[in-house]
Scaffold this active site. Structure first.
Site, PDB file in Angstrom:
ATOM      1  CB  CYS A 130      -0.933   0.006   1.201  1.00  0.00           C
ATOM      2  SG  CYS A 130      -2.188  -1.266   1.082  1.00  0.00           S
ATOM      3  CG  PHE A 151      -7.551  -5.154  -0.215  1.00  0.00           C
ATOM      4  CD1 PHE A 151      -6.703  -4.056  -0.086  1.00  0.00           C
ATOM      5  CD2 PHE A 151      -7.424  -6.189   0.694  1.00  0.00           C
ATOM      6  CE1 PHE A 151      -5.744  -4.006   0.926  1.00  0.00           C
ATOM      7  CE2 PHE A 151      -6.468  -6.159   1.701  1.00  0.00           C
ATOM      8  CZ  PHE A 151      -5.630  -5.059   1.819  1.00  0.00           C
ATOM      9  CG  HIS A 187      -3.058   3.721   2.632  1.00  0.00           C
ATOM     10  ND1 HIS A 187      -3.739   3.442   1.475  1.00  0.00           N
ATOM     11  CD2 HIS A 187      -2.975   2.543   3.306  1.00  0.00           C
ATOM     12  CE1 HIS A 187      -4.041   2.156   1.446  1.00  0.00           C
ATOM     13  NE2 HIS A 187      -3.592   1.586   2.547  1.00  0.00           N
ATOM     14  CG  ASN A 190      -6.588  -0.580   1.389  1.00  0.00           C
ATOM     15  OD1 ASN A 190      -5.861  -0.311   0.442  1.00  0.00           O
ATOM     16  ND2 ASN A 190      -6.111  -0.864   2.596  1.00  0.00           N
TER      17      ASN A 190
HETATM   18  C1  LIG Z   1     -10.253  -5.981  11.355  1.00  0.00           C
HETATM   19  C2  LIG Z   1     -10.995  -4.841  11.988  1.00  0.00           C
HETATM   20  C3  LIG Z   1     -11.994  -4.290  10.996  1.00  0.00           C
HETATM   21  C4  LIG Z   1     -11.777  -5.328  13.186  1.00  0.00           C
HETATM   22  O1  LIG Z   1     -12.463  -4.243  13.732  1.00  0.00           O
HETATM   23  P1  LIG Z   1     -12.646  -4.022  15.296  1.00  0.00           P
HETATM   24  O2  LIG Z   1     -11.356  -4.382  15.946  1.00  0.00           O
HETATM   25  O3  LIG Z   1     -13.213  -2.697  15.521  1.00  0.00           O
HETATM   26  O4  LIG Z   1     -13.798  -5.027  15.616  1.00  0.00           O
HETATM   27  P2  LIG Z   1     -13.938  -6.221  16.614  1.00  0.00           P
HETATM   28  O5  LIG Z   1     -12.849  -6.338  17.595  1.00  0.00           O
HETATM   29  O6  LIG Z   1     -15.320  -6.107  17.113  1.00  0.00           O
HETATM   30  O7  LIG Z   1     -13.850  -7.435  15.597  1.00  0.00           O
HETATM   31  C5  LIG Z   1     -14.899  -7.825  14.761  1.00  0.00           C
HETATM   32  C6  LIG Z   1     -14.880  -9.333  14.685  1.00  0.00           C
HETATM   33  O8  LIG Z   1     -13.632  -9.734  14.093  1.00  0.00           O
HETATM   34  C7  LIG Z   1     -12.877 -10.553  15.020  1.00  0.00           C
HETATM   35  N1  LIG Z   1     -11.479 -10.211  14.906  1.00  0.00           N
HETATM   36  C8  LIG Z   1     -10.956  -8.992  14.907  1.00  0.00           C
HETATM   37  N2  LIG Z   1      -9.629  -9.060  14.717  1.00  0.00           N
HETATM   38  C9  LIG Z   1      -9.332 -10.373  14.614  1.00  0.00           C
HETATM   39  C10 LIG Z   1      -8.151 -11.091  14.394  1.00  0.00           C
HETATM   40  N3  LIG Z   1      -6.995 -10.459  14.212  1.00  0.00           N
HETATM   41  N4  LIG Z   1      -8.202 -12.439  14.321  1.00  0.00           N
HETATM   42  C11 LIG Z   1      -9.402 -13.076  14.447  1.00  0.00           C
HETATM   43  N5  LIG Z   1     -10.565 -12.444  14.647  1.00  0.00           N
HETATM   44  C12 LIG Z   1     -10.542 -11.109  14.730  1.00  0.00           C
HETATM   45  C13 LIG Z   1     -13.444 -10.212  16.398  1.00  0.00           C
HETATM   46  O9  LIG Z   1     -13.249 -11.275  17.303  1.00  0.00           O
HETATM   47  C14 LIG Z   1     -14.917  -9.968  16.086  1.00  0.00           C
HETATM   48  O10 LIG Z   1     -15.567 -11.194  15.946  1.00  0.00           O
HETATM   49  P3  LIG Z   1     -17.069 -11.394  16.474  1.00  0.00           P
HETATM   50  O11 LIG Z   1     -17.902 -10.352  15.775  1.00  0.00           O
HETATM   51  O12 LIG Z   1     -17.401 -12.789  16.077  1.00  0.00           O
HETATM   52  O13 LIG Z   1     -17.025 -11.190  17.954  1.00  0.00           O
HETATM   53  C15 LIG Z   1     -10.001  -3.738  12.468  1.00  0.00           C
HETATM   54  O14 LIG Z   1      -9.204  -4.275  13.505  1.00  0.00           O
HETATM   55  C16 LIG Z   1      -9.141  -3.172  11.403  1.00  0.00           C
HETATM   56  O15 LIG Z   1      -9.622  -2.411  10.550  1.00  0.00           O
HETATM   57  N6  LIG Z   1      -7.836  -3.474  11.447  1.00  0.00           N
HETATM   58  C17 LIG Z   1      -6.879  -2.938  10.503  1.00  0.00           C
HETATM   59  C18 LIG Z   1      -7.026  -3.529   9.149  1.00  0.00           C
HETATM   60  C19 LIG Z   1      -5.730  -3.388   8.380  1.00  0.00           C
HETATM   61  O16 LIG Z   1      -4.708  -3.880   8.868  1.00  0.00           O
HETATM   62  N7  LIG Z   1      -5.743  -2.684   7.259  1.00  0.00           N
HETATM   63  C20 LIG Z   1      -4.549  -2.482   6.538  1.00  0.00           C
HETATM   64  C21 LIG Z   1      -4.648  -3.204   5.277  1.00  0.00           C
HETATM   65  S1  LIG Z   1      -3.084  -3.367   4.590  1.00  0.00           S
HETATM   66  C22 LIG Z   1      -2.708  -1.893   3.914  1.00  0.00           C
HETATM   67  O17 LIG Z   1      -3.503  -1.017   3.822  1.00  0.00           O
HETATM   68  C23 LIG Z   1      -1.304  -1.740   3.454  1.00  0.00           C
HETATM   69  C24 LIG Z   1      -0.702  -2.837   2.606  1.00  0.00           C
HETATM   70  O18 LIG Z   1      -1.346  -3.845   2.320  1.00  0.00           O
HETATM   71  O19 LIG Z   1       0.451  -2.686   2.189  1.00  0.00           O
END
Ligand SMILES: CC(C)(COP(=O)(O)OP(=O)(O)OC[C@H]1O[C@@H](n2cnc3c(N)ncnc32)[C@H](O)[C@@H]1OP(=O)(O)O)[C@@H](O)C(=O)NCCC(=O)NCCSC(=O)CC(=O)O
Length: 452
Positions: A215, A266, A360, A393
């Site tokens: 990204c 994505f 980003h 994204n």
């Molecule tokens: C994944 C998320 C949307 C989860 O949101 P929240 O943390 O607010 O929500 P939450 O804790 O209620 O989680 C929602 C549900 O997902 C589950 N959950 C969350 N994280 C988890 C994990 N790591 N492993 C397993 N389960 C997971 C929770 O248990 C819950 O399940 P249940 O509902 O069953 O209880 C967030 O953490 C997020 O946006 N993280 C960052 C994403 C990211 O890394 N983006 C970058 C992309 S890469 C990029 O942009 C650059 C590149 O690629 O180079």
């Protein structure tokens, strides 16, 4: 210049450092050449000695005087638009996974949390039914996926480039450098090579192809373009980032949270930017700088290797995104990266709300973390949030869409009292952070100065 030689001084030869002629419409400072170095030597000097003694002047004459600026922006997406609310039904149906009812419910919850309302995807239900091997990442499917992106990525890139070139208003043949980035493919010759005939670029255009930068690819490409524009007088660099995420597609699997995030987050798109220094007024239309790129930096977050990884496998992309760690690490490190970016410009202790922001949008959680750490006013990340919501994204493409959105808001007067100075921040594999300090062109102060 050599000093103290014997014999009379004479002009030995004129070396043309740049040979752009007026007819090419590449900016020029006189009628025939943009710059020339007159080498003066004593009668006894050898040409190579004279050249050696003048390396510094030759290099200086090749460089532009001003800072690089964004001169035009173009964006494109595939025609297939998917709504986030409808996506879980589509995804579980298309992957024949409707029996995984609790996983589907979890996917719905995750989709709601990512900050995405709408995305554009090259892969349709028809394409997926023609490729059942794409549903299971242990099936060999890399060749078929690569075949798809081989044409889809250049086509999408071409659309974005055409829009940027049309806005720029000059012939495509005036592009001197081409920088292309994608995570969607692994071909040589690559997208850069394909774009030359597609756009009518010169065969001598200087191409750079960047694969698998995740990204931060868009910001990295702009950083490179800035260096090229400032170090090559008259250079006009076409930057294009294009992504078609069919390499990332696979079916849902119990216990594989990564797949849920990948499929919900994505999107596909392409963004093109023309970068050049010393914008010219003639021949018409005059070049119109939008944002000057004042500085650019890159930093690795300490001990972050493995936080975001990507590699090609026989089933498409492999790799991992530590979704819980990414927002936290960005929050812990962003202020230091920004301070390091502004310090060389003499800005210490900047008030972050005095800037405009192109961050980003990795996901909502990431933007929330940036907001919280930097104590930004709600409107500061509005452009990033809108692009995430409308397009998802799109890897490195996304910061170009945000730049275009910022430009649109500024031109429409939607950004009341828009600051003159801003910053682009992109994150990617490792964890790597790119920062770029931007200056908005055409501010009232600048217009006043130009009129005086
Ligand atoms: C994944 C998320 C949307 C989860 O949101 P929240 O943390 O607010 O929500 P939450 O804790 O209620 O989680 C929602 C549900 O997902 C589950 N959950 C969350 N994280 C988890 C994990 N790591 N492993 C397993 N389960 C997971 C929770 O248990 C819950 O399940 P249940 O509902 O069953 O209880 C967030 O953490 C997020 O946006 N993280 C960052 C994403 C990211 O890394 N983006 C970058 C992309 S890469 C990029 O942009 C650059 C590149 O690629 O180079």
């Amino acid at each position: 210049m050599p000093e103290g030689g014997e014999g009379s001084t004479s002009v030995l030869r004129i070396y043309r450092v740049h040979t752009y002629r007026r007819t090419t419409s590449v900016p020029s400072s006189n009628n025939s050449v943009t710059a020339a170095v007159v080498l003066v030597a004593t009668a006894s000097s050898k040409p190579w000695e004279v050249l050696s003694a003048n390396v510094r002047e030759i290099c200086r004459a090749q460089r532009a005087d001003g800072s690089a600026a964004v001169l035009a922006i173009g964006t494109a997406n595939p025609a297939n638009c998917v709504l986030q609310d409808e996506f879980p039904d589509f995804y579980f149906r298309a992957t024949k996974s409707d029996h995984l009812t609790s996983l589907k419910e979890k996917f719905k919850r995750v989709c709601q949390k990512l900050g995405v309302q709408k995305r554009y995807l090259h892969h349709t239900e028809e394409l997926l039914s023609a490729h059942p091997e794409f549903l299971d990442d242990s099936s060999p499917s890399l060749d078929a996926r690569l075949d798809i992106v081989k044409t889809a990525v250049p086509e999408l890139a071409e659309q974005a480039c055409r829009k940027a070139i049309a806005e720029w208003g000059r012939p495509a043949a005036d592009i001197t450098h081409l920088v292309v980035t994608t995570n969607s493919g692994a071909h040589i010759p690559g997208v850069d090579f394909r774009l030359v005939p597609l756009l009518g670029l010169r065969p001598t255009v200087r191409r750079t192809m960047l694969y698998l930068n995740g990204c931060f690819a868009g910001a990295a490409a702009l950083r490179l373009a800035r260096d090229q524009a400032e170090n090559n007088r008259g250079a006009r660099v076409l930057v294009v980032c294009a992504e078609v995420t069919v390499l990332l597609f696979n079916g849902p699997e119990e216990g594989c949270f990564q797949t849920l995030v990948n499929q919900g987050l994505f999107g596909d798109g392409a963004g093109a930017v023309i970068v050049g220094a010393e914008p010219v007024a003639a021949p018409a239309p005059a070049e119109r700088p939008l944002f000057e790129i004042v500085s650019a930096a890159q930093a690795i977050v300490p001990e972050s290797e493995g936080v975001i990884t990507m590699h090609l496998t026989r089933g498409g992309y492999g790799g991992n995104i530590s979704t819980r760690q990414v927002p936290v690490l960005i929050g812990d490190n962003i202020e230091r990266c920004l301070t390091d970016a502004f310090a060389p410009l003499g800005i210490i202790g900047a008030e972050w709300n005095d800037l405009f922001w192109d961050v980003h949008p990795g996901s909502s959680a990431i933007l929330d973390q940036v907001d919280a750490v930097l104590k930004l006013k709600p409107e500061k990340l509005a452009a990033s949030r809108r692009v995430l919501s409308e397009y998802g994204n799109m890897f490195g493409v996304t910061v170009i869409f945000v730049l275009d959105e910022l430009r649109r808001r500024m031109e429409n007067g939607e950004e009341e009292g828009t600051p003159e100075w801003g910053v682009m921040v992109a994150f990617g594999p490792g964890l790597t952070v790119e920062t770029m300090v931007l200056h908005r062109s055409g501010t009232p102060a600048e217009k006043k100065l130009a009129e005086a």
